[in-house]
Scaffold this motif. Structure first.
Motif, short mmCIF file in Angstrom:
data_model
loop_
_atom_site.label_atom_id
_atom_site.label_comp_id
_atom_site.label_asym_id
_atom_site.label_seq_id
_atom_site.Cartn_x
_atom_site.Cartn_y
_atom_site.Cartn_z
N SER A 81 -8.75 -36.83 -9.16
CA SER A 81 -9.66 -36.13 -8.24
C SER A 81 -8.85 -35.44 -7.15
O SER A 81 -7.65 -35.72 -6.98
CB SER A 81 -10.63 -37.13 -7.57
N GLY A 82 -9.52 -34.59 -6.41
CA GLY A 82 -8.86 -33.95 -5.26
C GLY A 82 -8.46 -34.99 -4.23
O GLY A 82 -7.41 -34.89 -3.59
N GLN A 83 -9.31 -36.00 -4.07
CA GLN A 83 -8.99 -37.07 -3.11
C GLN A 83 -7.71 -37.79 -3.51
O GLN A 83 -6.88 -38.11 -2.66
CB GLN A 83 -10.14 -38.08 -3.04
N TYR A 107 -11.49 -31.04 5.14
CA TYR A 107 -12.64 -31.56 4.39
C TYR A 107 -12.91 -33.00 4.89
O TYR A 107 -11.97 -33.76 5.15
CB TYR A 107 -12.29 -31.54 2.89
N THR A 110 -11.09 -35.96 3.33
CA THR A 110 -9.67 -36.02 3.70
C THR A 110 -9.54 -36.57 5.12
O THR A 110 -8.65 -37.36 5.42
CB THR A 110 -9.04 -34.61 3.60
N GLU A 150 -5.27 -27.31 5.39
CA GLU A 150 -6.01 -26.59 4.35
C GLU A 150 -5.87 -25.09 4.58
O GLU A 150 -5.98 -24.62 5.71
CB GLU A 150 -7.51 -26.96 4.40
N ASP A 179 -3.56 -27.84 1.19
CA ASP A 179 -4.70 -27.99 0.27
C ASP A 179 -5.27 -26.59 0.07
O ASP A 179 -5.86 -26.01 0.98
CB ASP A 179 -5.73 -28.95 0.90
N THR A 181 -7.57 -25.70 -2.18
CA THR A 181 -8.79 -25.81 -3.00
C THR A 181 -9.73 -24.60 -2.88
O THR A 181 -10.29 -24.15 -3.87
CB THR A 181 -9.56 -27.09 -2.59
N SER A 200 -8.27 -29.77 -5.26
CA SER A 200 -9.37 -30.40 -5.96
C SER A 200 -9.70 -29.38 -7.05
O SER A 200 -10.25 -28.31 -6.78
CB SER A 200 -10.57 -30.59 -5.02
N THR A 202 -11.83 -29.78 -9.18
CA THR A 202 -13.29 -29.90 -9.29
C THR A 202 -13.99 -28.58 -8.93
O THR A 202 -15.08 -28.30 -9.42
CB THR A 202 -13.75 -30.98 -8.28
N LYS A 203 -13.36 -27.80 -8.06
CA LYS A 203 -14.01 -26.60 -7.49
C LYS A 203 -13.71 -25.37 -8.34
O LYS A 203 -14.09 -25.31 -9.48
CB LYS A 203 -13.58 -26.44 -6.03
N ILE A 212 -14.42 -33.81 -12.40
CA ILE A 212 -13.72 -34.10 -11.15
C ILE A 212 -12.24 -34.22 -11.48
O ILE A 212 -11.87 -34.89 -12.45
CB ILE A 212 -14.21 -35.44 -10.54
N GLY A 213 -11.39 -33.57 -10.68
CA GLY A 213 -9.95 -33.66 -10.94
C GLY A 213 -9.14 -33.12 -9.77
O GLY A 213 -9.68 -32.50 -8.85
N ILE A 369 -18.65 -27.05 -3.46
CA ILE A 369 -18.26 -25.64 -3.34
C ILE A 369 -17.57 -25.24 -4.66
O ILE A 369 -17.21 -26.09 -5.46
CB ILE A 369 -17.28 -25.38 -2.15
N1 PLP Z 1 -10.16 -30.85 -0.61
C1 PLP Z 1 -11.17 -30.02 -0.32
C2 PLP Z 1 -10.91 -28.79 0.50
C3 PLP Z 1 -12.47 -30.29 -0.78
O1 PLP Z 1 -13.48 -29.45 -0.50
C4 PLP Z 1 -12.69 -31.47 -1.54
C5 PLP Z 1 -14.04 -31.82 -2.04
O2 PLP Z 1 -15.05 -31.28 -1.63
C6 PLP Z 1 -11.61 -32.31 -1.80
C7 PLP Z 1 -10.36 -31.97 -1.33
C8 PLP Z 1 -11.79 -33.58 -2.60
O3 PLP Z 1 -11.91 -33.27 -3.94
P1 PLP Z 1 -12.63 -34.19 -5.05
O4 PLP Z 1 -14.09 -34.15 -4.74
O5 PLP Z 1 -12.24 -33.55 -6.32
O6 PLP Z 1 -12.07 -35.56 -4.89
#
Ligand code: PLP
Length: 425
Positions: A81-83, A107, A110, A150, A179, A181, A200, A202-203, A212-213, A369
Motif C-alpha cells: 500500500s501507499g502507507q 495526507y 501519513t 508531498e 510522495d 502520488t 500510493s 492505488t491512485k 491497493i498498492g 483520489i
Molecule cells: N499518500 C497520499 C498522498 C495519499 O493520498 C494516500 C492515500 O490516500 C496515501 C499516501 C496512502 O496510500 P494507500 O491508501 O495506498 O495506503
C-alpha cells in the motif's frame, strides 16, 4: 525512450517461455533453485534472483522496472500500500532515537503515521511549514536522517519547492523523500533533486480503483557512504544479515543500497508485499497513465475555470490559478498540466458544502483520489471532521471547502453535474 513508450515497453518485451506479450501474473510463492550452490548464492546476495514472493516476484519486478525508468531512478520496490511505502521509506534509515523533518502538508494517514506510530517507535518527526523552505535547514541536526514531503499535497495544492529544499539536503547530506502520488508523469521529482520517490499506486498509477498498492523508487543519486555516520543503518554491519554493510554489499549491483536494504530487511521482516495480481492491475493502469493524466489535467483546468466564474463560490484552489511564488512553483515543477485535484470554497459554508455533495449525480462521493471516474468530498464533515476548527483551518479546510478529484469523463457531463448540484447548494 520517452515516458509514453516506457510505460508500455520497459521491463518486459515478451515472456521467454510462452512468448506472451502481456505481462504474465506469476501467481507463485516459491521458485525452484537450480542446485544448492545456486540457492546459497541467492541467499548471500552474490547473485540476484527469485527466492520467495514475500521478497520478490517477476510480475512485481516488471512494475518496479517500468516505474524506475519512468522516474529516472536506479531501482524500485513494490509494497502492499501507499502507507507501507511511506512507513518503509522512513524506517529504512531511521532507528529509535533518530529524527526526520517533514512538511506539514501531508495526507492524513501519513500525518498519523509520523506523529503517532513512528513516535511510539522512538522516531521523531519534526514538522516544518513548506511555505518557508529555509526552515527545513533549522530543523536539521546530526540525528536527522531525511526530509519528507508531498509534491502536490491536498487540500492546499501548493506545489512543494523540491529544488530549493534538495539544496538544503545536499548541504547537510540529508536525502529528500517525495510522495508523488498526486502527480505521476506530470512531475519527475528525481530530476529536480529528490533522492527517493514514494507512491500510493492505488491512485493514478492503477487509475481504475481496483487495487491497493505502493512503490518506493530509489533515485540512486545519494551517496550514502559519503554521508558516513549519518547513516549507520546503511554504513555499518547489519546484525540481521550476517553483518552486511549495505553501502558495500550493493556496490556490484549499482547505486541501490537503500532499496536493497528495504527489500531484504523490511519486506523480509514485515512482509508488506504487493500481490502479483495487484501488480498486474497496476501494470495495466500504468500503460495508459500519460494519456489519462493529460485528460485528467485538461478536465481539471476547465472545471477550475468554470468554478471561478460561479456566483456561489468564493475561491478556487488550483495550482495554475495561484499567484506569486506558488504559481512559479507550479510552472517550474509540473508539465503536461497542473494535476487533477481542484478545491473550492462555497460562500455559504458547511451546510452548503454538504448539500452540494448530496446532490451530485455523476461525481462519486468517496474518500479517494486518482480514479478515472470523478470523485468529490467535503473534508470538513468527513476526512478532517476529527480536527479542531483551528487545525482544520491550518490544514486549509474551511467549512465550505470541497475537494474534487477530476476524472476523464466528457467535460460537458462533468460541468452539467457540478452546475445542477451548485444550484441546490
Ligand atoms: N499518500 C497520499 C498522498 C495519499 O493520498 C494516500 C492515500 O490516500 C496515501 C499516501 C496512502 O496510500 P494507500 O491508501 O495506498 O495506503
Amino acid at each position: 525512450m520517452k515516458e509514453e513508450t516506457i510505460v508500455l515497453h520497459a521491463g518486459h518485451r515478451r515472456d521467454e517461455t510462452t512468448t506472451s506479450v502481456a505481462v504474465p501474473i506469476y501467481q507463485t510463492t516459491s521458485y525452484q533453485f537450480n542446485n544448492t550452490d545456486h540457492a546459497s548464492k541467492l541467499f548471500s546476495l552474490q547473485e540476484l534472483g527469485n527466492i520467495y514472493t514475500r521478497i520478490m516476484n517477476p510480475t512485481c519486478a516488471v512494475l518496479e522496472e517500468r516505474m524506475t525508468k519512468l522516474e529516472g531512478g536506479a531501482a524500485a520496490l513494490a509494497v502492499s500500500s501507499g502507507q507501507a511505502a511511506s512507513a518503509f521509506s522512513i524506517q529504512n534509515i531511521c532507528h529509535s532515537g533518530d529524527n526526520f523533518v517533514s512538511s506539514t502538508d501531508l495526507y492524513g494517514g501519513t500525518w498519523n503515521l509520523f506523529s503517532n506510530t513512528l513516535k511510539e517507535m522512538g522516531i521523531e518527526c519534526r514538522f516544518v511549514d513548506p511555505a518557508k523552505p529555509e526552515q527545513f535547514e533549522n530543523a536539521i541536526d546530526e540525528k536527522t536522517r531525511c526530509i519528507y514531503a508531498e509534491t502536490l499535497p491536498n487540500p492546499k495544492l501548493n506545489v512543494f519547492p523540491i529544488n530549493e529544499v534538495s539544496k538544503i539536503g545536499k548541504k547537510h547530506k540529508v536525502p529528500i523523500i517525495l510522495d508523488n502520488t498526486a502527480a505521476p508523469y506530470i512531475c519527475k521529482p528525481i530530476s529536480h533533486g529528490a533522492n527517493i520517490v514514494v507512491y500510493s499506486t492505488t491512485k493514478y498509477i492503477g487509475g481504475h480503483g481496483v487495487s491497493i498498492g505502493g512503490l518506493i523508487i530509489d533515485g540512486g543519486n545519494f551517496d550514502w557512504e559519503a554521508a558516513g555516520t549519518r547513516f549507520p543503518m546503511l554504513n555499518s554491519p547489519d546484525p540481521s544479515y550476517h553483518g552486511a554493510v549495505w553501502s558495500e554489499a550493493a556496490k556490484p549491483l549499482g547505486p541501490i543500497a537503500y532499496i536493497l536494504r528495504a527489500r531484504v530487511i523490511l519486506l523480509r521482516d514485515y512482509g508488506s508485499s504487493m500481490s502479483p495480481f495487484n501488480a498486474f492491475t497496476f501494470i495495466q493502469g500504468l500503460e495508459t497513465l500519460p494519456l489519462r493524466m493529460q485528460r485528467h489535467c485538461e478536465n481539471a483546468k476547465k472545471i477550475a475555470d468554470y468554478l471561478s466564474n460561479h456566483k456561489k463560490i468564493d475561491k478556487v484552489i488550483y495550482p495554475s490559478m495561484m499567484t506569486g511564488m506558488m504559481l512559479e512553483r507550479a510552472k517550474k515543477y509540473m508539465s503536461h498540466g497542473t494535476g487533477a485535484l481542484v478545491g473550492f470554497e462555497l460562500k455559504d459554508g458547511e451546510s452548503s458544502g454538504k448539500k452540494f455533495i448530496d446532490n451530485l449525480n455523476l461525481f462519486y462521493h468517496v474518500a479517494n483520489i486518482g480514479d478515472a471516474r470523478s470523485l468529490a468530498i467535503h473534508p470538513s464533515s468527513t476526512t478532517h471532521s476529527q480536527l479542531s476548527n483551528e487545525d482544520k483551518l491550518s490544514a486549509g479546510v474551511t467549512p465550505g471547502y470541497v475537494r474534487l478529484s477530476v476524472g476523464i469523463e466528457h467535460i460537458d457531463d462533468l460541468i452539467e453535474d457540478l452546475d445542477q448540484a451548485l444550484d441546490k447548494a
